[in-house]
Enzyme design. Structure first.
Site, PDB file in Angstrom:
ATOM      1  N   GLY A   1       0.848  -1.204   0.000  1.00 41.58           N
ATOM      2  CA  GLY A   1       0.000   0.000   0.000  1.00 41.58           C
ATOM      3  C   GLY A   1       0.877   1.245   0.000  1.00 41.58           C
ATOM      4  O   GLY A   1       0.674   2.164  -0.813  1.00 41.58           O
ATOM      5  N   HIS A   2       1.875   1.264   0.887  1.00 40.14           N
ATOM      6  CA  HIS A   2       2.821   2.393   0.916  1.00 40.14           C
ATOM      7  C   HIS A   2       3.569   2.495  -0.415  1.00 40.14           C
ATOM      8  O   HIS A   2       3.765   3.592  -0.954  1.00 40.14           O
ATOM      9  CB  HIS A   2       3.864   2.203   2.019  1.00 40.14           C
ATOM     10  CG  HIS A   2       3.312   2.093   3.411  1.00 40.14           C
ATOM     11  ND1 HIS A   2       3.527   0.998   4.208  1.00 40.14           N
ATOM     12  CD2 HIS A   2       2.569   2.958   4.154  1.00 40.14           C
ATOM     13  CE1 HIS A   2       2.953   1.183   5.385  1.00 40.14           C
ATOM     14  NE2 HIS A   2       2.355   2.364   5.379  1.00 40.14           N
TER      15      HIS A   2
ATOM     16  N   GLN B   1      -6.549   5.852   0.192  1.00 36.70           N
ATOM     17  CA  GLN B   1      -7.999   5.858   0.441  1.00 36.70           C
ATOM     18  C   GLN B   1      -8.372   4.915   1.597  1.00 36.70           C
ATOM     19  O   GLN B   1      -9.418   5.063   2.214  1.00 36.70           O
ATOM     20  CB  GLN B   1      -8.766   5.450  -0.818  1.00 36.70           C
ATOM     21  CG  GLN B   1     -10.253   5.808  -0.693  1.00 36.70           C
ATOM     22  CD  GLN B   1     -11.153   4.985  -1.566  1.00 36.70           C
ATOM     23  OE1 GLN B   1     -10.906   4.888  -2.766  1.00 36.70           O
ATOM     24  NE2 GLN B   1     -12.199   4.398  -0.998  1.00 36.70           N
ATOM     25  N   LYS B   2      -7.484   3.971   1.910  1.00 35.88           N
ATOM     26  CA  LYS B   2      -7.746   3.047   3.020  1.00 35.88           C
ATOM     27  C   LYS B   2      -8.073   3.838   4.287  1.00 35.88           C
ATOM     28  O   LYS B   2      -8.957   3.480   5.049  1.00 35.88           O
ATOM     29  CB  LYS B   2      -6.509   2.174   3.239  1.00 35.88           C
ATOM     30  CG  LYS B   2      -6.799   0.795   3.714  1.00 35.88           C
ATOM     31  CD  LYS B   2      -6.889   0.664   5.200  1.00 35.88           C
ATOM     32  CE  LYS B   2      -5.528   0.617   5.827  1.00 35.88           C
ATOM     33  NZ  LYS B   2      -5.644   0.746   7.293  1.00 35.88           N
ATOM     34  N   ASP B   3      -7.349   4.938   4.486  1.00 34.65           N
ATOM     35  CA  ASP B   3      -7.613   5.820   5.631  1.00 34.65           C
ATOM     36  C   ASP B   3      -8.386   7.034   5.102  1.00 34.65           C
ATOM     37  O   ASP B   3      -7.855   8.152   5.056  1.00 34.65           O
ATOM     38  CB  ASP B   3      -6.295   6.218   6.294  1.00 34.65           C
ATOM     39  CG  ASP B   3      -5.530   4.999   6.757  1.00 34.65           C
ATOM     40  OD1 ASP B   3      -5.835   4.487   7.835  1.00 34.65           O
ATOM     41  OD2 ASP B   3      -4.646   4.516   6.012  1.00 34.65           O
TER      42      ASP B   3
HETATM   43  P1  AMP Z   1       0.551   4.474   7.747  1.00 33.82           P
HETATM   44  O1  AMP Z   1       1.976   4.040   7.688  1.00 33.82           O
HETATM   45  O2  AMP Z   1      -0.391   3.390   8.154  1.00 33.82           O
HETATM   46  O3  AMP Z   1       0.363   5.775   8.475  1.00 33.82           O
HETATM   47  O4  AMP Z   1       0.143   4.780   6.237  1.00 33.82           O
HETATM   48  C1  AMP Z   1       0.856   5.704   5.456  1.00 33.82           C
HETATM   49  C2  AMP Z   1       0.048   5.999   4.219  1.00 33.82           C
HETATM   50  O5  AMP Z   1      -0.163   4.797   3.482  1.00 33.82           O
HETATM   51  C3  AMP Z   1      -1.330   6.593   4.534  1.00 33.82           C
HETATM   52  O6  AMP Z   1      -1.608   7.620   3.608  1.00 33.82           O
HETATM   53  C4  AMP Z   1      -2.228   5.411   4.334  1.00 33.82           C
HETATM   54  O7  AMP Z   1      -3.542   5.774   3.956  1.00 33.82           O
HETATM   55  C5  AMP Z   1      -1.541   4.678   3.193  1.00 33.82           C
HETATM   56  N1  AMP Z   1      -1.961   3.281   3.155  1.00 33.82           N
HETATM   57  C6  AMP Z   1      -1.981   2.400   4.190  1.00 33.82           C
HETATM   58  N2  AMP Z   1      -2.488   1.220   3.782  1.00 33.82           N
HETATM   59  C7  AMP Z   1      -2.800   1.365   2.482  1.00 33.82           C
HETATM   60  C8  AMP Z   1      -3.368   0.491   1.494  1.00 33.82           C
HETATM   61  N3  AMP Z   1      -3.720  -0.761   1.780  1.00 33.82           N
HETATM   62  N4  AMP Z   1      -3.545   0.974   0.238  1.00 33.82           N
HETATM   63  C9  AMP Z   1      -3.199   2.256  -0.062  1.00 33.82           C
HETATM   64  N5  AMP Z   1      -2.657   3.116   0.821  1.00 33.82           N
HETATM   65  C10 AMP Z   1      -2.458   2.683   2.064  1.00 33.82           C
END
Ligand code: AMP
Length: 280
Positions: free
Chosen positions: A36-37, A148-150
């Site tokens: 995702g990242h 979009q997940k968040d």
């Molecule tokens: P985090 O490390 O969880 O704070 O996420 C960092 C970024 O990655 C945030 O903008 C999240 O929305 C994005 N993100 C997390 N999981 C996914 C996913 N499965 N698909 C797309 N973007 C993601």
């Protein structure tokens, strides 16, 4: 690829990029890097001259308790994964660097943060808006990428940038999923095999919402009840919330007569996972 941990070094780097009139793309993360990242990094790579990724596990956006302590930490592995994506700089400051002794300023947003996760995690989004503002001030990106997940987080950041006149283009990228539909999340690493299987009910509930919507059902309560029954059929799950809201304002809808978001937060054992789908 450079790994920078100090704010003044990061600022000097940003200054040199700006001097060369290059554009900066920025992907903020909390580490435990997954596809995702990576998808955000690839979008950012294709649209900017210079790509900066931050890894900062921001304590102020966590609820009190074990979530922060148990959040996966794997900096060396993350650096190797990010290196493969042709990233120019990883900014990975320590907690003391971002919140030194005496720190007492916060960015607070109202309204959008009253809904969904904001309702059940008081203070969470103030932590998010504060750290993102700080990172934007240090990195001065032209474009920043969120998933979009968040969904609510993206909506909060879009509003933050508009309300505080930040000259930054916010890009929201689609949710990346496992083949069976589970949305990728750093927290998935904490699931055991049985919990991993149980977590599929989250995606199942979203598919249920989509299929009901496709059959012209517009009553939010009716859809929410069916989504809940999908999740309740699965062992060891506890619904935190299931909501259907206006996709722009995040206000609850009883009748879906405009672009809507079905959003879910579920405890799978001790791990809280969120996911969502657009209904339009
Ligand atoms: P985090 O490390 O969880 O704070 O996420 C960092 C970024 O990655 C945030 O903008 C999240 O929305 C994005 N993100 C997390 N999981 C996914 C996913 N499965 N698909 C797309 N973007 C993601």
């Amino acid at each position: 690829m450079e790994v920078i941990t100090k704010i003044n070094e990061m600022r000097a780097k940003v200054l040199s990029v700006k001097d060369r009139k290059k554009s900066i793309g920025f992907v903020p993360t909390m580490g435990a890097i997954h596809d995702g990242h990576i998808s955000l990094m690839r979008s950012a790579r294709s649209e900017n001259d210079e790509l900066i990724v931050s890894i900062f596990l921001n304590p102020t956006q966590f609820d009190k308790g074990e979530d922060f302590d148990n959040y996966p930490r794997q900096l060396n592995q993350d650096i190797e994964l990010i290196r493969k994506e042709n990233v120019d700089v990883i900014f990975s400051p320590g907690t003391e660097e971002m919140y030194p002794d005496g720190y007492c300023t916060n960015v607070r947003q109202d309204r959008i943060t009253d809904a969904l996760c904001g309702r059940v995690r008081p203070g969470h989004f103030n932590g998010v808006t504060t750290i993102v503002t700080k990172l934007f001030n240090i990195i001065k990106p032209d474009r920043a990428y969120f998933g979009q997940k968040d969904y609510q987080q993206s909506a909060v950041i879009e509003r933050l940038v508009r309300d505080l006149n930040m000259d930054i283009d916010i890009q929201v990228c689609p949710t990346v999923r496992e083949e069976d539909g589970l949305a990728l999340s750093s927290r998935n690493k904490r699931l055991n095999l049985e919990e991993r299987q149980n977590a599929l009910s989250i995606y199942g509930s979203l598919l249920k919402a989509r299929s009901m919507f496709a059959s012209n059902i517009r009553d939010a309560k009716e859809i929410i009840e069916e989504m809940a029954s999908v999740i309740k059929k699965t062992n060891h799950t506890k619904i935190d919330y299931i909501s259907i809201v206006n996709a722009r304002t995040l206000e609850d809808l009883s009748l879906i007569n405009e672009k809507a978001l079905a959003a879910v937060a579920v405890w799978i054992g001790n791990t809280r996972l969120i996911d969502n789908t657009i209904l339009e």
